[in-house]
Design an enzyme around this catalytic site. Structure first.
Site, PDB file in Angstrom:
ATOM      1  CB  THR A   4      27.486 -79.711  45.309  1.00 36.33           C
ATOM      2  OG1 THR A   4      28.711 -80.431  45.135  1.00 36.33           O
ATOM      3  CG2 THR A   4      27.273 -79.510  46.797  1.00 36.33           C
ATOM      4  CE1 TYR A  15      29.554 -75.451  47.369  1.00 32.10           C
ATOM      5  CE2 TYR A  15      30.649 -77.508  46.785  1.00 32.10           C
ATOM      6  CZ  TYR A  15      29.778 -76.481  46.470  1.00 32.10           C
ATOM      7  OH  TYR A  15      29.122 -76.487  45.259  1.00 32.10           O
TER       8      TYR A  15
END
Length: 328
Positions: free
Chosen positions: A118, A142
């Site tokens: 990501t 995350y």
């Protein structure tokens, strides 16, 4: 076992689209999923192996049964806000799960690994188009967990010859243009499906989190990439490894940043309906602007994002939103 590819998270949004793209390219996708957020009804292009990455034995069993050419790893917890409230779970599930998968992959003699990472690994670097050379400084658990898995892959590459491709992307949007697959989460947290639910009256309104960011209209800027374009890149990344090319990182995005308000305006154009909006406060861990430069993927992989225009992505998502969807 021929052309088997193990796809973790293969019953989820991106993973199911990847399975379709793999099948179209002549591979047999094996969807490995615990169905905590995925849907059995989304597994259409190969078998489903119901297992959990935190259970090393189930991972090893899937690898032994199907003997895949490569592993494509999508399965992860992925909610920024939740990761800020409960970092322990993100580090335990994402990182421990990935360690089980990577070590089992190496033990099974498999040396090709594609990882869904990501742009959140870059953190909050406003005014910068993110490239693979940009410093990684995640600002939430995350992004931190994904960065840790990237480091893990490099270590296993150095020690065990695990060849890998890392793809970093941010806002994936749209749905299968043929209408077989789409985006469906419980609970839903992504902007475009939330917005379309508000348009349909399935929720009272769309909450816009923060209007005081240092952006032209005060709302967050994000780079959106169509899910079908995204998974096409993953097939190209697989072939890159199968052709004996070296481990490589690639960013995937359109190279354009759209604010939340711009997405809402595009929805009005596509659906010809107003979007009811409630203004909310900022969420912890949200970066002001994330835009991904994708020149490396374009030049080296030959990737061509064909559907990653905002109105196209919303249009495909809108077509899916009007279907019955997956049944629990």
């Amino acid at each position: 076992m021929g052309q088997n590819i193990l796809v973790t998270g293969g019953a989820g949004y991106i993973g199911s689209h990847a399975c379709k793209a793999l099948a179209r390219a002549g591979f047999t996708p094996i969807a490995f999923d615990n169905l905590s957020t995925g849907w059995a009804g989304a597994v259409k292009y190969g078998p489903l192996f119901q297992g959990d990455l935190t259970d090393r034995a189930s991972v090893a069993a899937a690898l032994a049964e199907y003997q895949p050419l490569a592993v494509m790893h999508f399965a992860a917890l992925s909610l920024v806000g939740e990761s800020m409230r409960d970092p322990e779970t993100y580090w335990r599930v994402n990182v421990n799960g990935a360690l089980n998968l990577i070590s089992a992959t190496v033990a099974a003699g498999i040396r090709n690994f594609i990882f869904s990472s990501t742009c959140a690994t870059y953190g909050d670097q406003d005014g910068v188009v993110l490239t693979e050379a940009t410093r990684q400084a995640p600002i939430n658990a995350y992004g931190g967990s994904k960065r840790a898995i990237e480091d893990m892959l490099r270590d296993f590459g150095a020690s065990h010859g695990l060849n890998h491709v890392i793809f970093r992307y941010f806002n994936v949007a749209g749905a299968d243009p043929e209408g077989e697959l789409g985006e469906q989460h419980q609970p839903e947290t992504h902007l475009i499906p939330l917005m379309l639910e508000a348009v349909q009256g399935k929720r009272p309104a769309l909450t816009v989190f923060g209007d005081d960011y240092p952006t032209p209209d005060g709302t967050c800027l994000r780079d959106y990439v169509h899910v079908s374009d995204l998974v096409d890149a993953h097939v190209l990344g697989l072939n890159w490894l199968l052709d004996g090319r070296p481990s490589r990182d690639f960013n995937l995005g359109s190279g354009k940043g759209f604010s939340v308000r711009e997405v809402i305006e595009a929805s009005r154009f596509v659906t010809n309906r107003d979007v009811p909006v409630i203004q909310g406060a900022r969420r912890p861990g949200d970066a002001a602007a994330l835009v991904s430069g994708s020149e490396r993927a374009l030049e080296e992989l030959g990737w061509q994002p064909k559907r990653s225009e905002l109105r196209q992505m919303i249009g495909d998502a809108w077509a899916w939103a009007q279907k019955p969807g997956y049944q629990a």
